[in-house]
Design a protein around this motif. Structure first.
Motif, PDB file in Angstrom:
ATOM      1  N   LYS A  43     -15.259   0.386 -17.458  1.00 30.36           N
ATOM      2  CA  LYS A  43     -14.580  -0.903 -17.245  1.00 30.36           C
ATOM      3  C   LYS A  43     -15.058  -1.545 -15.957  1.00 30.36           C
ATOM      4  CE  LYS A  43     -10.341   0.168 -19.774  1.00 30.36           C
ATOM      5  NZ  LYS A  43      -8.843   0.132 -19.734  1.00 30.36           N
ATOM      6  N   GLU A  44     -14.783  -2.839 -15.841  1.00 28.19           N
ATOM      7  CA  GLU A  44     -15.138  -3.556 -14.624  1.00 28.19           C
ATOM      8  C   GLU A  44     -14.111  -3.267 -13.526  1.00 28.19           C
ATOM      9  OE1 GLU A  44     -17.427  -7.414 -16.573  1.00 28.19           O
ATOM     10  OE2 GLU A  44     -15.602  -7.671 -15.399  1.00 28.19           O
ATOM     11  N   ARG A  45     -14.559  -3.464 -12.281  1.00 29.91           N
ATOM     12  CA  ARG A  45     -13.642  -3.318 -11.164  1.00 29.91           C
ATOM     13  C   ARG A  45     -12.594  -4.425 -11.236  1.00 29.91           C
ATOM     14  NH1 ARG A  45     -16.100  -2.150  -5.261  1.00 29.91           N
ATOM     15  NH2 ARG A  45     -17.175  -0.660  -6.592  1.00 29.91           N
ATOM     16  N   GLU A  46     -11.331  -4.042 -10.982  1.00 31.84           N
ATOM     17  CA  GLU A  46     -10.241  -5.014 -11.059  1.00 31.84           C
ATOM     18  C   GLU A  46      -9.364  -4.947  -9.831  1.00 31.84           C
ATOM     19  OE1 GLU A  46      -7.738  -4.114 -14.417  1.00 31.84           O
ATOM     20  OE2 GLU A  46      -7.077  -2.204 -13.594  1.00 31.84           O
ATOM     21  N   LEU A  47      -8.754  -6.072  -9.538  1.00 28.45           N
ATOM     22  CA  LEU A  47      -7.838  -6.139  -8.400  1.00 28.45           C
ATOM     23  C   LEU A  47      -6.577  -5.340  -8.690  1.00 28.45           C
ATOM     24  CD1 LEU A  47      -6.882  -9.181  -6.289  1.00 28.45           C
ATOM     25  CD2 LEU A  47      -5.074  -7.943  -7.458  1.00 28.45           C
ATOM     26  N   VAL A  48      -6.118  -4.616  -7.683  1.00 32.10           N
ATOM     27  CA  VAL A  48      -4.826  -3.926  -7.764  1.00 32.10           C
ATOM     28  C   VAL A  48      -3.804  -4.639  -6.891  1.00 32.10           C
ATOM     29  CG1 VAL A  48      -3.590  -1.771  -7.326  1.00 32.10           C
ATOM     30  CG2 VAL A  48      -5.929  -1.707  -8.236  1.00 32.10           C
ATOM     31  N   ALA A  49      -4.127  -4.780  -5.611  1.00 30.59           N
ATOM     32  CA  ALA A  49      -3.228  -5.446  -4.682  1.00 30.59           C
ATOM     33  C   ALA A  49      -3.998  -5.825  -3.432  1.00 30.59           C
ATOM     34  CB  ALA A  49      -2.051  -4.542  -4.314  1.00 30.59           C
ATOM     35  N   THR A  50      -3.648  -6.987  -2.853  1.00 24.41           N
ATOM     36  CA  THR A  50      -4.233  -7.417  -1.591  1.00 24.41           C
ATOM     37  C   THR A  50      -3.147  -7.976  -0.694  1.00 24.41           C
ATOM     38  OG1 THR A  50      -4.739  -9.633  -2.424  1.00 24.41           O
ATOM     39  CG2 THR A  50      -6.479  -7.969  -2.623  1.00 24.41           C
ATOM     40  N   MET A  51      -3.456  -7.975   0.611  1.00 25.80           N
ATOM     41  CA  MET A  51      -2.475  -8.456   1.587  1.00 25.80           C
ATOM     42  C   MET A  51      -3.210  -9.070   2.766  1.00 25.80           C
ATOM     43  SD  MET A  51       0.613  -6.266   3.276  1.00 25.80           S
ATOM     44  CE  MET A  51       1.868  -7.018   4.312  1.00 25.80           C
ATOM     45  N   THR A  52      -2.796 -10.263   3.184  1.00 21.97           N
ATOM     46  CA  THR A  52      -3.399 -10.905   4.341  1.00 21.97           C
ATOM     47  C   THR A  52      -2.654 -10.493   5.608  1.00 21.97           C
ATOM     48  OG1 THR A  52      -1.968 -12.832   4.221  1.00 21.97           O
ATOM     49  CG2 THR A  52      -3.997 -12.887   2.906  1.00 21.97           C
ATOM     50  N   THR A  53      -3.230 -10.837   6.754  1.00 17.86           N
ATOM     51  CA  THR A  53      -2.578 -10.523   8.014  1.00 17.86           C
ATOM     52  C   THR A  53      -1.249 -11.254   8.164  1.00 17.86           C
ATOM     53  OG1 THR A  53      -3.951 -12.212   9.057  1.00 17.86           O
ATOM     54  CG2 THR A  53      -4.676  -9.938   9.280  1.00 17.86           C
ATOM     55  N   SER A  54      -1.110 -12.381   7.503  1.00 19.82           N
ATOM     56  CA  SER A  54       0.136 -13.136   7.583  1.00 19.82           C
ATOM     57  C   SER A  54       1.177 -12.654   6.584  1.00 19.82           C
ATOM     58  CB  SER A  54      -0.127 -14.625   7.345  1.00 19.82           C
ATOM     59  OG  SER A  54      -0.684 -14.826   6.056  1.00 19.82           O
ATOM     60  N   GLY A  55       0.790 -11.673   5.751  1.00 28.80           N
ATOM     61  CA  GLY A  55       1.762 -11.074   4.853  1.00 28.80           C
ATOM     62  C   GLY A  55       1.761 -11.573   3.429  1.00 28.80           C
ATOM     63  N   THR A  56       0.795 -12.399   3.066  1.00 21.30           N
ATOM     64  CA  THR A  56       0.708 -12.849   1.685  1.00 21.30           C
ATOM     65  C   THR A  56       0.181 -11.716   0.810  1.00 21.30           C
ATOM     66  OG1 THR A  56       0.313 -15.131   2.365  1.00 21.30           O
ATOM     67  CG2 THR A  56      -0.307 -14.527   0.111  1.00 21.30           C
ATOM     68  N   ILE A  57       0.909 -11.404  -0.247  1.00 19.46           N
ATOM     69  CA  ILE A  57       0.587 -10.272  -1.111  1.00 19.46           C
ATOM     70  C   ILE A  57       0.333 -10.752  -2.537  1.00 19.46           C
ATOM     71  CG2 ILE A  57       1.508  -8.169  -2.173  1.00 19.46           C
ATOM     72  CD1 ILE A  57       3.047  -7.660   0.401  1.00 19.46           C
ATOM     73  N   VAL A  58      -0.665 -10.145  -3.159  1.00 17.14           N
ATOM     74  CA  VAL A  58      -0.956 -10.368  -4.567  1.00 17.14           C
ATOM     75  C   VAL A  58      -1.018  -9.010  -5.254  1.00 17.14           C
ATOM     76  CG1 VAL A  58      -2.644 -11.202  -6.240  1.00 17.14           C
ATOM     77  CG2 VAL A  58      -2.237 -12.504  -4.146  1.00 17.14           C
ATOM     78  N   TYR A  59      -0.356  -8.890  -6.372  1.00 20.59           N
ATOM     79  CA  TYR A  59      -0.398  -7.674  -7.183  1.00 20.59           C
ATOM     80  C   TYR A  59      -0.948  -8.001  -8.569  1.00 20.59           C
ATOM     81  CZ  TYR A  59       2.763  -5.181  -3.960  1.00 20.59           C
ATOM     82  OH  TYR A  59       3.334  -4.566  -2.861  1.00 20.59           O
ATOM     83  N   ALA A  60      -1.669  -7.060  -9.151  1.00 13.59           N
ATOM     84  CA  ALA A  60      -1.984  -7.163 -10.564  1.00 13.59           C
ATOM     85  C   ALA A  60      -0.692  -6.995 -11.362  1.00 13.59           C
ATOM     86  CB  ALA A  60      -2.981  -6.080 -10.960  1.00 13.59           C
ATOM     87  N   ASN A  61      -0.595  -7.694 -12.480  1.00 10.07           N
ATOM     88  CA  ASN A  61       0.623  -7.598 -13.297  1.00 10.07           C
ATOM     89  C   ASN A  61       0.896  -6.156 -13.724  1.00 10.07           C
ATOM     90  OD1 ASN A  61       1.250 -10.328 -13.208  1.00 10.07           O
ATOM     91  ND2 ASN A  61       0.006 -10.805 -15.015  1.00 10.07           N
ATOM     92  N   SER A  62      -0.158  -5.407 -13.944  1.00 15.17           N
ATOM     93  CA  SER A  62      -0.010  -4.043 -14.464  1.00 15.17           C
ATOM     94  C   SER A  62       0.615  -3.081 -13.463  1.00 15.17           C
ATOM     95  CB  SER A  62      -1.374  -3.505 -14.900  1.00 15.17           C
ATOM     96  OG  SER A  62      -2.281  -3.500 -13.811  1.00 15.17           O
ATOM     97  N   VAL A  63       0.664  -3.444 -12.183  1.00 17.10           N
ATOM     98  CA  VAL A  63       1.202  -2.532 -11.179  1.00 17.10           C
ATOM     99  C   VAL A  63       2.467  -3.069 -10.510  1.00 17.10           C
ATOM    100  CG1 VAL A  63      -1.123  -1.672 -10.740  1.00 17.10           C
ATOM    101  CG2 VAL A  63      -0.127  -3.362  -9.183  1.00 17.10           C
ATOM    102  N   LYS A  64       2.852  -4.287 -10.812  1.00 20.40           N
ATOM    103  CA  LYS A  64       4.051  -4.871 -10.193  1.00 20.40           C
ATOM    104  C   LYS A  64       5.267  -3.998 -10.467  1.00 20.40           C
ATOM    105  CE  LYS A  64       2.747  -9.762 -10.144  1.00 20.40           C
ATOM    106  NZ  LYS A  64       2.992 -11.103 -10.741  1.00 20.40           N
ATOM    107  N   GLY A  65       6.030  -3.761  -9.410  1.00 27.25           N
ATOM    108  CA  GLY A  65       7.232  -2.950  -9.543  1.00 27.25           C
ATOM    109  C   GLY A  65       6.980  -1.461  -9.409  1.00 27.25           C
ATOM    110  N   ARG A  66       5.725  -1.058  -9.407  1.00 24.74           N
ATOM    111  CA  ARG A  66       5.397   0.370  -9.282  1.00 24.74           C
ATOM    112  C   ARG A  66       4.598   0.656  -8.004  1.00 24.74           C
ATOM    113  NH1 ARG A  66       2.059   2.721 -12.806  1.00 24.74           N
ATOM    114  NH2 ARG A  66       0.886   0.797 -13.270  1.00 24.74           N
TER     115      ARG A  66
END
Length: 122
Positions: A43-66
């Protein structure tokens, strides 16, 4: 050149937990965004989660809540707490760090760690 070193991978049973850590060093300018991506076999590389220094967070839908991402900005470290792990979470997990390309500019250079294997299996 920024170096990123991951740790914390391993073998865990379904429903278990793991905590990944990543330490960045060698940067001349600030590392604005740090995070985690993963790549499963075939499979291709996929995003799991990222976070900026200011605290902005992005999660992949597949891992949200876990999964929970956190950062220690002062020491250029990023963590990924993974709970309720599933077999489909099995992959090599890569840490990324996006260093500002120069003083006062708003574009970045992405660096990658070597990866750490996470295997979820009974």
């Amino acid at each position: 050149q920024v170096q990123l070193v991951e740790s914390g991978g391993g073998l865990v049973q379904p429903g278990g937990s793991l905590r990944l850590s990543c330490a960045a060093s060698g940067n001349r300018f600030d590392i604005n965004l740090m995070g985690w991506h993963r790549q499963a076999p075939g499979k291709e590389r996929e995003l799991v989660a990222t976070m900026t220094t200011s605290g902005t967070i992005v999660y992949a839908n597949s891992v949200k809540g876990r999964f929970t991402i956190s950062r220690d900005n002062a020491n250029n470290r990023v963590y990924l707490q993974m709970n309720s792990l599933k077999p489909e979470d099995t992959a090599v997990y890569y840490c990324n760090g996006d260093e500002r390309a120069g003083r006062g500019v708003n574009y970045f250079t992405r660096y990658w760690g070597q990866g750490t294997q996470v295997t979820v299996s009974s």
